[in-house]
Design a protein around this motif. Structure first.
Motif, short mmCIF file in Angstrom:
data_model
loop_
_atom_site.label_atom_id
_atom_site.label_comp_id
_atom_site.label_asym_id
_atom_site.label_seq_id
_atom_site.Cartn_x
_atom_site.Cartn_y
_atom_site.Cartn_z
N TYR A 47 30.45 24.86 39.76
CA TYR A 47 29.21 24.56 39.19
C TYR A 47 29.80 23.29 38.27
O TYR A 47 29.43 23.35 37.68
CB TYR A 47 28.31 25.70 39.30
N LYS A 48 31.01 23.17 37.79
CA LYS A 48 31.31 22.97 36.73
C LYS A 48 30.60 23.31 35.19
O LYS A 48 30.49 22.44 34.83
CB LYS A 48 30.96 21.21 37.49
N VAL A 49 31.05 24.59 35.25
CA VAL A 49 30.56 25.35 34.74
C VAL A 49 31.92 25.77 34.08
O VAL A 49 32.62 26.35 34.33
CB VAL A 49 29.41 25.65 34.57
N TYR A 50 31.69 26.95 32.46
CA TYR A 50 33.09 27.60 32.13
C TYR A 50 32.08 28.62 32.22
O TYR A 50 30.52 28.73 31.78
CB TYR A 50 32.72 27.21 30.68
N LEU A 51 32.58 29.71 32.61
CA LEU A 51 32.74 31.20 33.00
C LEU A 51 32.87 32.22 32.27
O LEU A 51 34.27 32.28 32.22
CB LEU A 51 32.28 30.82 34.16
N THR A 55 38.78 23.99 24.01
CA THR A 55 37.98 23.67 25.31
C THR A 55 37.46 22.06 25.17
O THR A 55 36.61 21.73 23.57
CB THR A 55 37.37 24.23 26.50
N PRO A 56 36.86 21.51 26.64
CA PRO A 56 36.22 20.29 25.44
C PRO A 56 35.03 20.65 24.83
O PRO A 56 34.04 19.35 24.31
CB PRO A 56 36.14 19.48 26.65
N ILE A 57 34.49 21.71 25.08
CA ILE A 57 32.91 21.62 25.14
C ILE A 57 33.19 22.51 23.68
O ILE A 57 31.87 22.76 23.41
CB ILE A 57 32.05 22.56 25.91
N GLY A 58 33.96 22.95 23.43
CA GLY A 58 34.32 23.84 22.12
C GLY A 58 35.16 24.95 22.07
O GLY A 58 35.65 25.41 23.02
N LYS A 59 35.58 25.69 21.23
CA LYS A 59 36.31 26.98 21.26
C LYS A 59 35.74 27.96 21.33
O LYS A 59 34.95 28.30 20.80
CB LYS A 59 37.13 27.22 19.72
N CYS A 112 36.87 47.51 29.65
CA CYS A 112 36.38 47.13 29.78
C CYS A 112 36.94 45.59 29.57
O CYS A 112 36.92 45.10 27.73
CB CYS A 112 35.46 47.54 28.57
N THR A 113 36.61 44.49 29.62
CA THR A 113 37.83 43.48 30.01
C THR A 113 36.18 41.99 30.38
O THR A 113 35.46 42.05 31.14
CB THR A 113 38.44 43.29 30.70
N VAL A 114 37.12 41.47 29.21
CA VAL A 114 35.94 40.09 29.45
C VAL A 114 36.39 38.72 30.17
O VAL A 114 38.01 38.82 29.23
CB VAL A 114 35.13 39.50 28.08
N LEU A 115 36.60 38.06 31.43
CA LEU A 115 37.42 37.65 31.93
C LEU A 115 36.64 36.05 31.79
O LEU A 115 35.79 35.37 31.47
CB LEU A 115 37.02 37.35 33.38
N PHE A 116 37.59 34.82 31.17
CA PHE A 116 37.77 33.15 30.63
C PHE A 116 37.41 32.25 31.66
O PHE A 116 39.11 32.30 32.13
CB PHE A 116 37.92 32.49 29.81
N PHE A 117 36.85 31.41 32.55
CA PHE A 117 37.25 30.53 34.02
C PHE A 117 36.75 29.65 32.25
O PHE A 117 36.06 28.85 32.33
CB PHE A 117 36.40 30.52 34.77
#
Length: 233
Positions: free
Chosen positions: A5-9, A64-68, A23-28
């Motif tokens: 879907y071409k999104v940052y997740l 990232t291109p959409i912001g930090k 307890c963790t957050v993942l970034f894609f």
């Protein structure tokens, strides 16, 4: 899904490392590539009997291109020194996954947006009792008999707030939903012009913060060559 879907997740998980849970957050990124993770540095209350503690090596801010982008999990958002570390790394899109649906949480999110001069995106679950399995027969909770299958046990409250403290979307308490807003990063610049907590509004000669951002290993091995090896892979 991020690549499709071409999104940052940014998503919460329970991470297992060896025999310890975090307890963790993942970034894609929008290509579906894994960027990294943040581990909750201080589990809340009884969470401490289940989850391990994160350290300074997993408090990233990703450019990232959409912001930090960065994140803090639930009540660690109330830790001013952790927030300061994220501000110092330049966070612009501050994600705050939570399980706190109280009205006072909204006040915290507005404060963080104003304090950090950043967009705050807080996501909370909406769920009813029927979304969970029944408790084991031998467990007495003292409250289950007061709940019907349709009783709301977490009311949501997801919200998006601008650096000026304006609520752009939400808070949503009506049920499962998607909320969205257009973010103008120019608002970050305008907010920082007024108040930059780690810039022109700081007083480092009076107040300063030291962040240990390396992995904290309980065991280190020193070989004959003098190279130090950590016990953590």
């Amino acid at each position: 899904m991020a690549g499709k879907y071409k999104v940052y997740l940014v998503m919460g998980v329970i991470e297992r490392d060896g025999y310890t849970l975090y307890c963790t957050v993942l970034f894609f990124d929008s290509q579906g590539r894994y960027l990294g993770k943040h581990r909750k540095v201080m589990p809340t209350g009884l969470e401490r009997i289940i989850w391990g503690f994160g350290d300074g090596s997993t408090i990233p801010v990703f450019e990232t291109p959409i912001g930090k982008i960065s994140a803090a999990i639930c009540w660690e958002n109330r830790m001013p020194l952790l927030r300061t570390a994220l501000y110092a790394k330049g966070v612009e899109i501050y994600c705050a996954p939570t399980a706190d649906s109280r009205e006072v949480w909204q006040a915290s999110m507005t404060h963080i947006a104003l304090e950090g001069g950043c967009f705050v995106l807080s996501a909370n679950q909406f769920c009813r009792r029927k979304d969970y399995p029944p408790p084991p027969e031998y467990v007495f909770t003292g409250t289950e008999e007061d709940l019907s299958p349709d009783s709301v046990v977490c009311a949501g409250g997801s919200v998006i707030i601008s650096p000026s403290g304006t609520v752009l979307a939400g808070p949503n308490y009506e049920g499962e939903a998607l909320i969205s807003a257009d973010l103008d990063l120019g608002e970050v610049v305008r907010a920082k012009f007024d108040f930059d907590v780690v810039g022109h509004y700081s007083r480092p000669e009076i107040l300063s913060l030291v962040v240990k951002d390396h992995p904290m290993s309980p065991v280190s091995f020193t070989s004959s060559s003098g190279k130090v090896e950590s016990s953590q892979k």
